[in-house]
Design an enzyme around this catalytic site. Structure first.
Site, PDB file in Angstrom:
ATOM      1  N   ARG A 101      -2.263  -6.005  -8.604  1.00  0.00           N
ATOM      2  CA  ARG A 101      -1.201  -6.993  -8.458  1.00  0.00           C
ATOM      3  C   ARG A 101      -1.327  -8.048  -9.553  1.00  0.00           C
ATOM      4  O   ARG A 101      -0.654  -7.988 -10.556  1.00  0.00           O
ATOM      5  CB  ARG A 101      -1.266  -7.655  -7.076  1.00  0.00           C
ATOM      6  CG  ARG A 101      -0.700  -6.795  -5.975  1.00  0.00           C
ATOM      7  CD  ARG A 101      -1.163  -7.224  -4.624  1.00  0.00           C
ATOM      8  NE  ARG A 101      -2.600  -6.987  -4.485  1.00  0.00           N
ATOM      9  CZ  ARG A 101      -3.269  -7.083  -3.361  1.00  0.00           C
ATOM     10  NH1 ARG A 101      -2.656  -7.460  -2.269  1.00  0.00           N
ATOM     11  NH2 ARG A 101      -4.549  -6.817  -3.313  1.00  0.00           N
TER      12      ARG A 101
ATOM     13  N   LYS B 245     -19.072  -6.433   8.141  1.00  0.00           N
ATOM     14  CA  LYS B 245     -17.951  -7.340   7.866  1.00  0.00           C
ATOM     15  C   LYS B 245     -16.944  -7.272   8.995  1.00  0.00           C
ATOM     16  O   LYS B 245     -16.653  -6.196   9.512  1.00  0.00           O
ATOM     17  CB  LYS B 245     -17.262  -6.939   6.557  1.00  0.00           C
ATOM     18  CG  LYS B 245     -17.837  -7.629   5.348  1.00  0.00           C
ATOM     19  CD  LYS B 245     -16.824  -7.581   4.220  1.00  0.00           C
ATOM     20  CE  LYS B 245     -17.412  -8.127   2.928  1.00  0.00           C
ATOM     21  NZ  LYS B 245     -16.673  -7.635   1.784  1.00  0.00           N
TER      22      LYS B 245
ATOM     23  N   SER C 118      -2.813  -7.780   2.650  1.00  0.00           N
ATOM     24  CA  SER C 118      -3.152  -7.757   4.077  1.00  0.00           C
ATOM     25  C   SER C 118      -3.643  -9.133   4.515  1.00  0.00           C
ATOM     26  O   SER C 118      -3.305  -9.602   5.598  1.00  0.00           O
ATOM     27  CB  SER C 118      -4.245  -6.727   4.345  1.00  0.00           C
ATOM     28  OG  SER C 118      -3.826  -5.453   3.944  1.00  0.00           O
TER      29      SER C 118
ATOM     30  N   HIS D  28       0.842  -1.204   0.000  1.00  0.00           N
ATOM     31  CA  HIS D  28       0.000   0.000   0.000  1.00  0.00           C
ATOM     32  C   HIS D  28       0.878   1.256   0.000  1.00  0.00           C
ATOM     33  O   HIS D  28       0.593   2.222  -0.715  1.00  0.00           O
ATOM     34  CB  HIS D  28      -0.878   0.060   1.260  1.00  0.00           C
ATOM     35  CG  HIS D  28      -1.925  -1.013   1.367  1.00  0.00           C
ATOM     36  ND1 HIS D  28      -2.071  -1.801   2.477  1.00  0.00           N
ATOM     37  CD2 HIS D  28      -2.891  -1.405   0.505  1.00  0.00           C
ATOM     38  CE1 HIS D  28      -3.093  -2.629   2.310  1.00  0.00           C
ATOM     39  NE2 HIS D  28      -3.606  -2.419   1.109  1.00  0.00           N
TER      40      HIS D  28
HETATM   41  P1  ADP Z   1      -5.723  -6.116   0.386  1.00  0.00           P
HETATM   42  O1  ADP Z   1      -6.540  -6.563   1.532  1.00  0.00           O
HETATM   43  O2  ADP Z   1      -6.026  -6.807  -0.906  1.00  0.00           O
HETATM   44  O3  ADP Z   1      -4.252  -6.000   0.644  1.00  0.00           O
HETATM   45  P2  ADP Z   1      -7.010  -3.441   0.351  1.00  0.00           P
HETATM   46  O4  ADP Z   1      -8.473  -3.538   0.191  1.00  0.00           O
HETATM   47  O5  ADP Z   1      -6.560  -2.866   1.628  1.00  0.00           O
HETATM   48  O6  ADP Z   1      -6.216  -4.719   0.076  1.00  0.00           O
HETATM   49  O7  ADP Z   1      -6.374  -2.682  -0.896  1.00  0.00           O
HETATM   50  C1  ADP Z   1      -6.568  -1.372  -1.246  1.00  0.00           C
HETATM   51  C2  ADP Z   1      -5.958  -1.154  -2.610  1.00  0.00           C
HETATM   52  O8  ADP Z   1      -4.534  -1.361  -2.529  1.00  0.00           O
HETATM   53  C3  ADP Z   1      -6.435  -2.080  -3.713  1.00  0.00           C
HETATM   54  O9  ADP Z   1      -6.451  -1.340  -4.912  1.00  0.00           O
HETATM   55  C4  ADP Z   1      -5.369  -3.134  -3.768  1.00  0.00           C
HETATM   56  O10 ADP Z   1      -5.308  -3.738  -5.039  1.00  0.00           O
HETATM   57  C5  ADP Z   1      -4.147  -2.307  -3.500  1.00  0.00           C
HETATM   58  N1  ADP Z   1      -3.049  -3.105  -2.983  1.00  0.00           N
HETATM   59  C6  ADP Z   1      -3.032  -3.872  -1.870  1.00  0.00           C
HETATM   60  N2  ADP Z   1      -1.824  -4.479  -1.728  1.00  0.00           N
HETATM   61  C7  ADP Z   1      -1.062  -4.086  -2.793  1.00  0.00           C
HETATM   62  C8  ADP Z   1       0.259  -4.376  -3.248  1.00  0.00           C
HETATM   63  N3  ADP Z   1       1.031  -5.235  -2.582  1.00  0.00           N
HETATM   64  N4  ADP Z   1       0.692  -3.786  -4.381  1.00  0.00           N
HETATM   65  C9  ADP Z   1      -0.124  -2.950  -5.059  1.00  0.00           C
HETATM   66  N5  ADP Z   1      -1.372  -2.645  -4.705  1.00  0.00           N
HETATM   67  C10 ADP Z   1      -1.847  -3.200  -3.582  1.00  0.00           C
END
Ligand code: ADP
Length: 164
Positions: free
Chosen positions: A92, A42, A130, A18
């Site tokens: 990703r 959720k 995450s 992130h």
């Molecule tokens: P997650 O639970 O999938 O990590 P979130 O809902 O918190 O993700 O993700 C918010 C945004 O950040 C989404 O657009 C997700 O694709 C992006 N994101 C999460 N992890 C990464 C990463 N490692 N690289 C690039 N983008 C990411």
């Protein structure tokens, strides 16, 4: 006119993947709002307050250009109310594409003034999510280097067997 973007997600918790998107997004926009978009029905590991607090500690240096907020409402309404016109998302795997494509199209249908902009993941964060981090940490796996130190400590607090 200022270019303001909203970066929505669950950030449960914030990871280095992130942070990479946030850092690169800041080069493209004048202001960025990190939005914890939550669904009250959720379950999550960290509360919205805990997630906001970690984000504040890890990335917020200048509140004029980078802020954190939370909302359980319609994303496009939030974006418009903030005077923003871009939704920033990270991509990703190809497997994410279909869902992201649908979300971008429905959001554009709901508000044609708002565009979704995607940034490809940084190579080293390709497998960082995450959910995987929580799963590994809950089983005692080392997640050092995938999350900021503060987040590592908070994960340790939740699952006291996380190893370094
Ligand atoms: P997650 O639970 O999938 O990590 P979130 O809902 O918190 O993700 O993700 C918010 C945004 O950040 C989404 O657009 C997700 O694709 C992006 N994101 C999460 N992890 C990464 C990463 N490692 N690289 C690039 N983008 C990411």
């Amino acid at each position: 006119m200022k270019k303001i973007a909203v970066y929505p997600g669950s950030f449960d918790p914030i990871t280095n993947g992130h942070i990479d998107i946030i850092t690169r997004g800041l080069r493209m926009f004048d202001e960025l709002i990190i939005l914890i978009a939550y669904n009250p029905n959720k379950s999550s590991l960290f509360t919205v307050e805990e997630r906001m607090d970690m984000i504040r500690q890890v990335v917020i240096k200048d509140e004029k250009i980078l802020r954190v907020d939370c909302s359980s409402g319609l994303l496009v309404d939030y974006v418009q109310n903030k005077g923003a016109n871009v939704i920033l998302r990270g991509l990703r795997a190809v497997s994410e594409f279909e869902y992201e494509f649908q979300m971008a199209l429905i959001n554009r249908r709901l508000n044609r003034d708002i565009e979704t902009v995607f940034l490809m993941t940084g190579f080293q964060w390709f497998y960082t999510s995450s959910n995987l981090i929580k799963e590994a940490a809950s089983l005692g796996g080392s997640v050092t280097g995938l999350v900021p130190d503060i987040v590592f400590e908070r994960l340790r607090g939740k699952f006291n067997k996380v190893t370094k």
